[in-house]
Design an enzyme around this catalytic site. Structure first.
Site, short mmCIF file in Angstrom:
data_model
loop_
_atom_site.label_atom_id
_atom_site.label_comp_id
_atom_site.label_asym_id
_atom_site.label_seq_id
_atom_site.Cartn_x
_atom_site.Cartn_y
_atom_site.Cartn_z
N GLN A 171 0.80 -1.22 0.00
CA GLN A 171 0.00 0.00 0.00
C GLN A 171 0.84 1.28 0.00
O GLN A 171 0.34 2.33 -0.39
CB GLN A 171 -0.95 -0.01 1.20
CG GLN A 171 -1.96 -1.15 1.12
CD GLN A 171 -2.90 -1.18 2.31
OE1 GLN A 171 -2.60 -1.80 3.31
NE2 GLN A 171 -4.04 -0.52 2.20
N HIS A 177 -2.10 -5.23 -12.74
CA HIS A 177 -1.52 -4.94 -14.06
C HIS A 177 -2.29 -5.64 -15.18
O HIS A 177 -2.45 -5.08 -16.26
CB HIS A 177 -0.05 -5.43 -14.12
CG HIS A 177 0.89 -4.56 -13.34
ND1 HIS A 177 2.11 -5.00 -12.91
CD2 HIS A 177 0.78 -3.28 -12.92
CE1 HIS A 177 2.73 -4.02 -12.25
NE2 HIS A 177 1.93 -2.97 -12.24
N ASP A 220 2.13 0.59 -8.00
CA ASP A 220 3.43 0.74 -8.69
C ASP A 220 4.31 1.79 -8.02
O ASP A 220 5.51 1.59 -7.84
CB ASP A 220 3.23 1.13 -10.16
CG ASP A 220 2.74 -0.04 -10.99
OD1 ASP A 220 2.51 -1.12 -10.41
OD2 ASP A 220 2.56 0.15 -12.22
N ARG A 257 3.79 0.06 12.92
CA ARG A 257 3.46 -1.24 12.36
C ARG A 257 3.56 -1.16 10.85
O ARG A 257 2.82 -0.42 10.20
CB ARG A 257 2.05 -1.65 12.80
CG ARG A 257 1.59 -2.94 12.17
CD ARG A 257 0.26 -3.46 12.71
NE ARG A 257 -0.07 -4.66 11.97
CZ ARG A 257 -1.12 -4.79 11.16
NH1 ARG A 257 -1.99 -3.81 11.01
NH2 ARG A 257 -1.30 -5.91 10.49
N HIS A 276 1.33 -9.35 4.79
CA HIS A 276 0.16 -8.47 4.66
C HIS A 276 -0.34 -8.53 3.21
O HIS A 276 -0.23 -7.57 2.46
CB HIS A 276 0.51 -7.04 5.08
CG HIS A 276 -0.67 -6.17 5.39
ND1 HIS A 276 -0.84 -5.52 6.60
CD2 HIS A 276 -1.75 -5.83 4.65
CE1 HIS A 276 -1.96 -4.82 6.58
NE2 HIS A 276 -2.54 -4.99 5.39
N ASN A 301 -1.51 -10.69 8.64
CA ASN A 301 -2.53 -9.66 8.79
C ASN A 301 -3.85 -10.16 8.24
O ASN A 301 -3.93 -10.53 7.06
CB ASN A 301 -2.16 -8.39 8.02
CG ASN A 301 -3.27 -7.35 8.11
OD1 ASN A 301 -3.56 -6.84 9.19
ND2 ASN A 301 -3.94 -7.07 6.99
N GLU A 302 -4.87 -10.18 9.07
CA GLU A 302 -6.23 -10.50 8.63
C GLU A 302 -6.30 -11.71 7.72
O GLU A 302 -6.68 -11.60 6.55
CB GLU A 302 -6.86 -9.29 7.93
CG GLU A 302 -6.91 -8.05 8.78
CD GLU A 302 -7.78 -6.96 8.19
OE1 GLU A 302 -8.23 -7.10 7.03
OE2 GLU A 302 -8.04 -5.96 8.89
N ASN A 315 -7.83 -6.04 14.54
CA ASN A 315 -8.22 -4.95 13.65
C ASN A 315 -9.72 -4.79 13.73
O ASN A 315 -10.47 -5.74 13.46
CB ASN A 315 -7.85 -5.26 12.20
CG ASN A 315 -6.34 -5.22 11.96
OD1 ASN A 315 -5.57 -4.92 12.86
ND2 ASN A 315 -5.93 -5.52 10.74
N TYR A 369 -13.02 -2.00 12.89
CA TYR A 369 -13.46 -0.74 12.30
C TYR A 369 -14.96 -0.49 12.46
O TYR A 369 -15.38 0.64 12.58
CB TYR A 369 -13.17 -0.72 10.79
CG TYR A 369 -11.72 -0.65 10.40
CD1 TYR A 369 -10.93 -1.79 10.28
CD2 TYR A 369 -11.12 0.58 10.12
CE1 TYR A 369 -9.60 -1.72 9.90
CE2 TYR A 369 -9.79 0.66 9.75
CZ TYR A 369 -9.03 -0.48 9.63
OH TYR A 369 -7.70 -0.39 9.26
N GLU A 415 -5.15 -2.19 14.18
CA GLU A 415 -5.70 -1.27 13.18
C GLU A 415 -7.06 -0.76 13.64
O GLU A 415 -7.87 -1.52 14.17
CB GLU A 415 -5.93 -1.94 11.81
CG GLU A 415 -4.71 -2.05 10.97
CD GLU A 415 -5.01 -2.69 9.62
OE1 GLU A 415 -6.09 -2.43 9.04
OE2 GLU A 415 -4.17 -3.47 9.14
C1 GBH Z 1 -7.52 -3.60 6.72
O1 GBH Z 1 -8.50 -4.27 6.08
C2 GBH Z 1 -6.23 -3.92 6.08
O2 GBH Z 1 -5.40 -4.65 6.94
C3 GBH Z 1 -5.54 -2.73 5.54
O3 GBH Z 1 -4.55 -3.13 4.65
C4 GBH Z 1 -6.55 -1.81 4.94
O4 GBH Z 1 -6.00 -0.79 4.21
C5 GBH Z 1 -7.37 -1.27 6.05
O5 GBH Z 1 -7.88 -2.28 6.84
C6 GBH Z 1 -8.49 -0.39 5.59
O6 GBH Z 1 -9.33 -1.10 4.76
O7 GBH Z 1 -17.35 -9.17 7.27
O8 GBH Z 1 -15.86 -9.00 9.20
O9 GBH Z 1 -14.98 -9.09 6.96
C7 GBH Z 1 -9.74 -4.18 6.62
C8 GBH Z 1 -10.73 -4.39 5.58
C9 GBH Z 1 -12.46 -4.74 7.21
C10 GBH Z 1 -12.64 -5.44 4.91
C11 GBH Z 1 -13.75 -5.35 7.49
C12 GBH Z 1 -13.89 -6.04 5.15
C13 GBH Z 1 -15.75 -6.30 6.48
C14 GBH Z 1 -16.22 -6.93 7.70
N1 GBH Z 1 -11.90 -5.02 5.98
N2 GBH Z 1 -14.38 -5.97 6.44
S1 GBH Z 1 -16.11 -8.65 7.79
#
Ligand code: GBH
Length: 492
Positions: free
Chosen positions: A37, A57, A70, A95, A140, A184-185, A325, A327, A394
């Site tokens: 990223q 690409h 890129d 991180r 990642h 990561n995730e 992580n 959100y 995150e």
């Molecule tokens: C993270 O992804 C990534 O680690 C990071 O690279 C990215 O830039 C950042 O967050 C922002 O997007 O149904 O539980 O899956 C998090 C992305 C968060 C995608 C939650 C989908 C949906 C809920 N995701 N998600 S779930």
């Protein structure tokens, strides 16, 4: 005054005041990025192609505006400036992730790219020189394309290949890195990469490839942890963890069906990875749902692979800390009509999920402002996994315009951090740090440069990718300095 500010949260009766208890003096406040990223320099100095290079690409419609990594923030060349920005924020830790194909262009251990080694050594020593703790993600999402050609994560051969790569990271950088994260995730690696195919490598194998992937990721994670534990820990004395993401899944009503649906969804999203590592084996509810559905669909056995008792023991206990992580929250309810033929993780769970219309949204379609979910998720994790040492790896807010006046980001971070502190104070959750996503506006995967998460604005049209502090930089500096989210805190 801040302390009389109230944030409006969920549907019903949920108003929460911001927490006014000081964070502990040793609480870690950091910022996060990932290699693909931010680095750019996608084919410079011997770096190999990875699955995101290849996908974006060859298929220009995969990402918005055909954007790719890129050049992006060009951090491969600007890393010193990035460290200066971190220093300016006064964070305790940074991180970032290592690009596998920058170290090992074809993914395997026989060919090491010295320029890649050099780059990460330089970055790490720059961080150390500035008293910033490196928090390193080994994987990642940017698998070397050569390894995808050999089968990628659904192929069990990858376990040893990943273990060799992880060992190399420990050997090269382990004297200066005390916090490692294996993955990561993994949920997004497996489900989006090999289930629904919305992330690289874009393979659609719902309900099959995604579970093979999960199975191998868990074994690869455990192997890396054991390698560290046996070969490196005595001398390097660091910690190896994993980063798992989840929404908070809020029952849509308080009916027992919806409560159960919430629990099931948590097990399918978080438990899939956390349960084998902390409790041993996949969650029961996953095993039973997937088996029942598989048999009904004509399979001889469950589409979810099985661990042997030996494997269960080998994987159990392989995290020195847990990265979370988080959100967003979602609403969850039991599905009325079961789609018995439906394939995939999000069918096998047999629940329905949605976002309330009343929740404020970020730029990312999945991002809603639900700070009250943070405490609930952390508390659930504590109770499920016997109160592990945790760090929020995150959390952050996206907008479209990258405005410097990012009040929405400030109140997002403030609200979620308050939830973290509530979880610590009220529930005794063992959280030792928080990491905001992200240091910089960057390439937000398939959303390209349209979703901006940075505390620093990046001008992607300027040749040197000029960075400018947003208002949130001042806010975060202040939180780090005062360990306090409101005007005046009380010490406890
Ligand atoms: C993270 O992804 C990534 O680690 C990071 O690279 C990215 O830039 C950042 O967050 C922002 O997007 O149904 O539980 O899956 C998090 C992305 C968060 C995608 C939650 C989908 C949906 C809920 N995701 N998600 S779930």
């Amino acid at each position: 005054m801040m302390k009389f500010l109230y944030i409006l949260c969920s549907l019903a009766s949920c108003y929460a005041a911001l927490n006014n208890k000081k964070f502990p003096a040793d609480f870690m406040f950091g910022a996060a990025t990932s290699s693909y990223q931010i680095e750019g320099a996608w084919n410079e100095d011997g770096k190999g192609e990875n699955i995101w290079d290849y996908l974006l690409h060859t298929n220009r419609t995969y990402s918005l505006n055909g954007d790719n990594g890129d050049t992006t923030c060009n951090s491969y060349h600007n890393y010193k400036e990035d460290v200066a920005l971190l220093k300016n924020l006064n964070v305790t830790h940074y991180r970032f992730s290592i690009a596998w194909a920058r170290l090992l262009p074809n993914g395997h251990i026989n060919e090491i790219n010295e320029a890649g080694v050099e780059y990460y050594k330089n970055l790490i020593s720059e961080l150390r020189a500035n008293n910033i703790e490196p928090f390193v993600t080994i994987y990642h999402w940017d698998l070397p394309q050569a390894l995808q050609d050999e089968g990628g994560w659904p192929s069990s051969n990858i376990i040893d290949v990943y273990a060799d790569y992880a060992r190399l990271c420990f050997r090269l950088f382990g004297l200066d890195v005390k916090y490692w994260m294996t993955f990561n995730e993994p949920k997004q690696t497996c489900w989006q990469g090999y289930g629904v195919g919305t992330n690289a490598p874009g393979i659609k194998s719902p309900g099959i490839g995604e579970y093979w992937c999960a199975h191998n990721v868990l074994k690869a994670h455990a192997k890396a942890w054991h390698i560290y534990d046996e070969e490196f820990r005595p001398r390097q004395k660091g910690q190896v963890g994993i980063v798992i993401d989840s929404n908070w899944w809020e029952p849509a009503t308080n009916s027992s069906e919806d409560q159960e649906a919430s629990e099931t969804k948590l097990q399918f999203t978080f438990g899939l990875y956390a349960n084998p590592i902390f409790n041993g084996d996949y969650p029961e509810v996953m095993k039973s749902h997937i088996k029942r559905r598989s048999l009904a669909q004509g399979f001889q056995k469950s589409r979810l692979p099985e661990f042997t008792p030996k494997e269960i023991e080998y994987i159990k206990g392989t995290a020195d800390f847990l990265g979370v992580n988080m959100y967003s929250a979602s609403l969850v309810a039991a599905k009325q009509n079961q789609d018995v033929d439906g394939m995939g993780f999000d069918h096998d769970d047999e629940v329905k999920v949605w976002y309330s219309e009343s929740w404020k949204k970020g730029a990312s379609p999945w991002l809603v402002v639900t700070p009250w979910g943070m405490q609930k998720l952390l508390r659930w994790i504590k109770n499920q996994y016997n109160n592990p040492r945790m760090i929020v790896t995150e959390n952050g807010y996206s907008d479209y315009d990258g405005t410097l006046n990012d009040d929405d980001r400030i109140s997002y971070i403030q609200g979620y951090l308050s939830g973290v502190r509530d979880a610590m104070v009220e529930d005794g959750v063992n959280v030792f740090g928080y990491t905001v996503w992200s240091l910089l506006d960057n390439l937000e995967w398939v959303y390209g440069f349209t979703n901006k998460f940075g505390l620093y604005h990046v001008d992607f049209n300027s040749p040197n990718r000029t960075r400018t502090a947003k208002k949130s930089v001042g806010f975060y500096q202040n939180v780090i300095r005062t360990k306090c989210l409101v005007d005046e805190c009380i010490e406890i």
